[in-house]
Design a protein around this motif. Structure first.
Motif, PDB file in Angstrom:
ATOM      1  N   SER A 165       0.812  -1.208   0.000  1.00  0.00           N
ATOM      2  CA  SER A 165       0.000   0.000   0.000  1.00  0.00           C
ATOM      3  C   SER A 165       0.850   1.264   0.000  1.00  0.00           C
ATOM      4  N   GLY A 168       2.737   2.387  -3.309  1.00  0.00           N
ATOM      5  CA  GLY A 168       1.992   2.945  -4.426  1.00  0.00           C
ATOM      6  C   GLY A 168       1.426   4.324  -4.154  1.00  0.00           C
ATOM      7  N   ASP A 169       1.746   4.891  -3.004  1.00  0.00           N
ATOM      8  CA  ASP A 169       1.195   6.181  -2.628  1.00  0.00           C
ATOM      9  C   ASP A 169       1.738   7.315  -3.471  1.00  0.00           C
ATOM     10  N   SER A 170       0.992   8.435  -3.458  1.00  0.00           N
ATOM     11  CA  SER A 170       1.518   9.649  -4.051  1.00  0.00           C
ATOM     12  C   SER A 170       2.841  10.002  -3.390  1.00  0.00           C
ATOM     13  N   GLU A 172       5.647   8.604  -3.590  1.00  0.00           N
ATOM     14  CA  GLU A 172       6.588   7.511  -3.366  1.00  0.00           C
ATOM     15  C   GLU A 172       7.640   7.478  -4.461  1.00  0.00           C
ATOM     16  N   GLU A 177      -0.388   9.967  -7.217  1.00  0.00           N
ATOM     17  CA  GLU A 177      -0.978   8.663  -7.492  1.00  0.00           C
ATOM     18  C   GLU A 177      -2.069   8.754  -8.564  1.00  0.00           C
ATOM     19  N   TYR A 178      -2.137   7.735  -9.399  1.00  0.00           N
ATOM     20  CA  TYR A 178      -3.131   7.655 -10.460  1.00  0.00           C
ATOM     21  C   TYR A 178      -4.538   7.464  -9.868  1.00  0.00           C
ATOM     22  N   GLN A 180      -8.100   5.789  -8.965  1.00  0.00           N
ATOM     23  CA  GLN A 180      -8.452   4.405  -8.688  1.00  0.00           C
ATOM     24  C   GLN A 180      -9.973   4.258  -8.582  1.00  0.00           C
ATOM     25  N   ARG A 208      -1.833   3.656 -15.873  1.00  0.00           N
ATOM     26  CA  ARG A 208      -1.593   4.215 -14.546  1.00  0.00           C
ATOM     27  C   ARG A 208      -0.417   5.190 -14.546  1.00  0.00           C
ATOM     28  N   SER A 212      -0.703   9.139 -13.702  1.00  0.00           N
ATOM     29  CA  SER A 212       0.127   9.735 -12.648  1.00  0.00           C
ATOM     30  C   SER A 212       0.881  10.939 -13.182  1.00  0.00           C
TER      31      SER A 212
END
Length: 247
Positions: A165, A168-170, A172, A177-178, A180, A208, A212
């Motif tokens: 989790s 995949g965060d903004s 990172e 983040e894309y 969802q 994705r 992003s």
């Protein structure tokens, strides 16, 4: 991880016992303790603040209660240490995603929360770094400490339900983040993009990445400045600009 907090208002940290952090505490993945450093004052009026030398508005936190509160934490720790000590200070480095990742590498963190006009400068000899949430001043360091703790604890093993989790965060990988989606695929006429239900994982990954890049370009273009784009990212960004009718 062990987290200690020095604060004049321990009750403000009640939310730390809830949700994901509360579960981490219950499982033993995290030890969390708040110390009221007013308990360590030695003056007869139980004061923790005083007027600044040289005059000026407001009151400053005095050194003695915080020095003694830190010493009490050191005495409880087998290493005779308060760990990595963070002072919440508007003049400190602005906290970001990378700081949360970095702080998560420590076994023991201690946050010092201030109030009033500021600190006796000698308190800063106890700390390893000074951090701020941003270019504004809060009434105290408690809210800032809670934000930093929450952001940091997410990187500890077994804290999040899914170990992937956080990855995949903004922020990172330097991008936002894309978008969802979840069920249903069609909600009141608003449909999930076809690619996400296609089962084609390669196309999903490309979608994705493009989304992003697009979100970052439109909302936080500063994050793209100085970023070394891959050939794929460069091509996707060119496509995005063309779709937006930009040169």
């Amino acid at each position: 991880m062990k987290i200690d907090v020095l604060s004049l208002f321990p009750k403000m940290f009640a939310p730390m016992q809830e949700s994901i952090i509360g579960k981490a505490i219950d499982r033993g993945s995290l030890s969390f303790n708040v110390t009221d450093f007013r308990d360590y004052t030695t003056n007869k009026h139980n004061n923790v603040d005083d007027y600044p030398f040289g005059g000026g508005a407001g009151m400053l936190l005095t050194a003695q209660p915080i020095f003694d509160a830190i010493a009490s934490i050191q005495e409880k720790d087998d290493q005779q240490s308060a760990g990595h000590v963070v002072l919440l200070d508007p003049a400190g480095k602005t906290f970001d995603h990378k700081d949360a990742e970095r702080l998560a590498q420590y076994d023991h963190l201690t946050f010092v929360c201030g109030h009033y006009e500021g600190y006796d400068e000698r308190i800063k000899t106890l700390v390893d770094e000074e951090i701020s949430l941003g270019d504004y001043v809060l009434t105290g360091g408690e809210l800032g400490a809670m934000v930093m703790i929450d952001a940091t604890v997410r990187f500890l093993p077994d804290v999040l339900g899914n170990s992937e989790s956080a990855s995949g965060d903004s922020f990172e990988d330097g991008l936002l983040e894309y978008p969802q989606y979840t069920r249903p695929a069609d909600f009141r006429g608003m449909k999930v993009p076809d690619v996400l239900i296609s089962g084609n994982h390669a196309k999903i990954a490309t979608w994705r990445l493009k989304e992003s890049l697009k979100k970052t370009y439109l909302r936080r273009p500063d994050l793209l400045e100085g970023r070394k784009l891959s050939n794929e990212e460069r091509d996707l960004l060119d496509d995005i600009k063309t779709e937006l009718n930009e040169d």
